[in-house]
Design an enzyme around this catalytic site. Structure first.
Site, PDB file in Angstrom:
ATOM      1  N   ASN A 230     -23.044  -7.138  20.068  1.00 10.27           N
ATOM      2  CA  ASN A 230     -24.092  -8.013  20.638  1.00 10.27           C
ATOM      3  C   ASN A 230     -24.232  -9.202  19.697  1.00 10.27           C
ATOM      4  OD1 ASN A 230     -26.408  -9.241  21.533  1.00 10.27           O
ATOM      5  ND2 ASN A 230     -27.774  -7.515  21.059  1.00 10.27           N
ATOM      6  N   TRP A 231     -23.726 -10.340  20.131  1.00 10.60           N
ATOM      7  CA  TRP A 231     -23.736 -11.521  19.260  1.00 10.60           C
ATOM      8  C   TRP A 231     -25.109 -12.181  19.178  1.00 10.60           C
ATOM      9  CZ3 TRP A 231     -18.561 -14.737  19.970  1.00 10.60           C
ATOM     10  CH2 TRP A 231     -17.521 -14.018  19.353  1.00 10.60           C
ATOM     11  N   LYS A 232     -26.054 -11.726  20.019  1.00  7.10           N
ATOM     12  CA  LYS A 232     -27.406 -12.306  20.007  1.00  7.10           C
ATOM     13  C   LYS A 232     -27.304 -13.838  20.117  1.00  7.10           C
ATOM     14  CE  LYS A 232     -29.025  -8.249  17.603  1.00  7.10           C
ATOM     15  NZ  LYS A 232     -30.017  -7.629  16.747  1.00  7.10           N
TER      16      LYS A 232
ATOM     17  N   HIS B  61     -33.442  -5.116  25.481  1.00  7.64           N
ATOM     18  CA  HIS B  61     -33.334  -5.131  24.018  1.00  7.64           C
ATOM     19  C   HIS B  61     -34.716  -5.373  23.422  1.00  7.64           C
ATOM     20  CE1 HIS B  61     -32.147  -6.209  19.975  1.00  7.64           C
ATOM     21  NE2 HIS B  61     -30.946  -5.729  20.236  1.00  7.64           N
TER      22      HIS B  61
ATOM     23  N   GLU C  93     -35.607  -7.184  21.115  1.00  6.05           N
ATOM     24  CA  GLU C  93     -35.878  -8.608  20.848  1.00  6.05           C
ATOM     25  C   GLU C  93     -36.335  -9.322  22.118  1.00  6.05           C
ATOM     26  OE1 GLU C  93     -32.141  -9.381  18.930  1.00  6.05           O
ATOM     27  OE2 GLU C  93     -32.780  -8.159  17.228  1.00  6.05           O
TER      28      GLU C  93
ATOM     29  N   GLU D  45     -31.992   2.044  19.787  1.00  5.32           N
ATOM     30  CA  GLU D  45     -32.022   1.151  18.628  1.00  5.32           C
ATOM     31  C   GLU D  45     -33.425   1.172  18.022  1.00  5.32           C
ATOM     32  OE1 GLU D  45     -28.745  -2.073  19.164  1.00  5.32           O
ATOM     33  OE2 GLU D  45     -30.558  -2.781  20.122  1.00  5.32           O
TER      34      GLU D  45
ATOM     35  N   GLY E   8     -31.075  -5.051  11.910  1.00  6.43           N
ATOM     36  CA  GLY E   8     -30.935  -6.174  10.984  1.00  6.43           C
ATOM     37  C   GLY E   8     -31.554  -5.943   9.616  1.00  6.43           C
TER      38      GLY E   8
ATOM     39  N   SER F 252     -28.166  -1.712  12.320  1.00  5.47           N
ATOM     40  CA  SER F 252     -27.471  -1.759  11.029  1.00  5.47           C
ATOM     41  C   SER F 252     -26.224  -0.887  10.978  1.00  5.47           C
ATOM     42  CB  SER F 252     -28.436  -1.411   9.887  1.00  5.47           C
ATOM     43  OG  SER F 252     -29.475  -2.377   9.805  1.00  5.47           O
TER      44      SER F 252
ATOM     45  N   GLY G 142     -24.959  -5.457  16.039  1.00  2.00           N
ATOM     46  CA  GLY G 142     -25.379  -6.852  15.955  1.00  2.00           C
ATOM     47  C   GLY G 142     -24.594  -7.587  14.888  1.00  2.00           C
ATOM     48  N   GLY G 143     -25.183  -7.715  13.717  1.00  3.61           N
ATOM     49  CA  GLY G 143     -24.616  -8.536  12.646  1.00  3.61           C
ATOM     50  C   GLY G 143     -23.153  -8.255  12.341  1.00  3.61           C
TER      51      GLY G 143
HETATM   52  P1  13P Z   1     -27.835  -5.097  13.746  1.00  2.00           P
HETATM   53  O1  13P Z   1     -26.508  -4.368  13.883  1.00  2.00           O
HETATM   54  O2  13P Z   1     -27.681  -6.504  13.241  1.00  2.00           O
HETATM   55  O3  13P Z   1     -28.850  -4.282  13.025  1.00  2.00           O
HETATM   56  O4  13P Z   1     -28.384  -5.287  15.253  1.00  2.00           O
HETATM   57  C1  13P Z   1     -28.468  -4.177  16.079  1.00  2.00           C
HETATM   58  C2  13P Z   1     -28.802  -4.641  17.446  1.00  2.00           C
HETATM   59  O5  13P Z   1     -29.924  -5.050  17.713  1.00  2.00           O
HETATM   60  C3  13P Z   1     -27.733  -4.629  18.452  1.00  2.00           C
HETATM   61  O6  13P Z   1     -28.219  -4.871  19.735  1.00  2.00           O
END
Ligand code: 13P
Length: 254
Positions: free
Chosen positions: A10-12, A93, A95, A165, A171, A211, A232-233
């Site tokens: 997920n590149w957000k 999500h 977010e 999650e 993150g 993470s 994510g990251g």
């Molecule tokens: P991180 O891997 O950066 O913690 O993000 C997880 C996430 O929210 C994937 O949707």
């Protein structure tokens, strides 16, 4: 038969065309790593470009609107992301729930729209640290999913994945303990079976997110009822994302 492990990046709100080389590198490696299903959800602006680059990986969107079209400035419908090349959409999500006030009912409405447009779903859930510390994590997450998941789906095992999650793990570099992940994923599995029946409910992949990195992926992915990861990251470079994919490949070989 269990479906392949599903590793989704997920590149957000990250990525311009300069990052297409990362997507290309991920795709080229995924062509040799067929034991794992690999996918990327870039921002809307890159869906079409990544779709054109990719021969193997699945491409998805990070959200869609619940309506098919209309006067919704700035929004993007499920049919539009499908037209751009998306095959799935991430919904609910944290977010989006936190930053855009999305409710369970909103997520459920978006899920219906996405299914109508022929997309597969990754429906997200997760608790805050306060909820976990108060001992209410499982009740919170199962209630969230009760309200967010479609009542019925044809071929739920193929068309639906759920991503657990924990918000406090996103993150932050913190991950849930394997015991906590296993407990939560077992509760989610029970809910999926109750909702979609034994056969389909057993097939739905339950991803862990928060993470996930190359160095903790193996432990998390070998946890009971973990069918993949939402990353994510660590999905932003081919090097770190492929480290996670390789952990899933190694486990298949083990
Ligand atoms: P991180 O891997 O950066 O913690 O993000 C997880 C996430 O929210 C994937 O949707």
């Amino acid at each position: 038969m269990a479906l392949r492990p599903y590793i989704v990046g997920n590149w957000k709100m990250n990525g311009t065309r300069a990052m297409l080389s990362e997507a290309r590198a991920i795709d080229r490696s995924a062509q040799r790593l067929m034991k794992v299903e690999v996918a990327l959800a870039p921002p809307f602006t890159l869906i079409h470009a990544v779709h054109r680059e990719a021969e193997q990986i699945g491409i998805g969107a990070q959200d869609c609107h619940a309506k098919a079209d209309g006067a919704f400035t700035g929004d993007v419908s499920a049919a539009m992301v499908a037209d751009a090349g998306a095959k799935f959409v991430i919904l609910g999500h944290s977010e989006r729930r936190e930053g855009h006030g999305e409710t369970d009912a909103d997520v459920q409405a978006k899920a219906a729209a996405a299914l109508d447009a022929g997309l597969k779903l990754i429906v997200c859930c997760g608790e805050t640290l306060a909820t976990r510390e108060a001992g209410g994590a499982v009740a919170h997450v199962t209630a969230q999913l009760e309200g967010s998941l479609p009542d019925t789906i044809d071929n739920a095992g193929e068309r639906l994945a759920v991503a657990y999650e924990p918000i406090w793990a996103i993150g932050t570099g913190r991950t849930a303990t394997v015991e906590d992940v296993a407990e939560m994923h077992r509760a989610i599995r029970a809910l999926l079976i109750a909702r979609y029946g034994e056969e389909e409910g057993s097939l739905v992949r339950i991803l862990y997110g928060g993470s996930v990195k190359p160095d903790n992926a193996r432990e998390l992915l070998s946890t009971d009822e973990v069918g993949g990861a939402l990353v994510g990251g660590a999905s932003l470079t081919a090097e770190s994302f492929l480290g996670i994919v390789m952990a899933a490949v190694d486990m298949q070989d083990a």
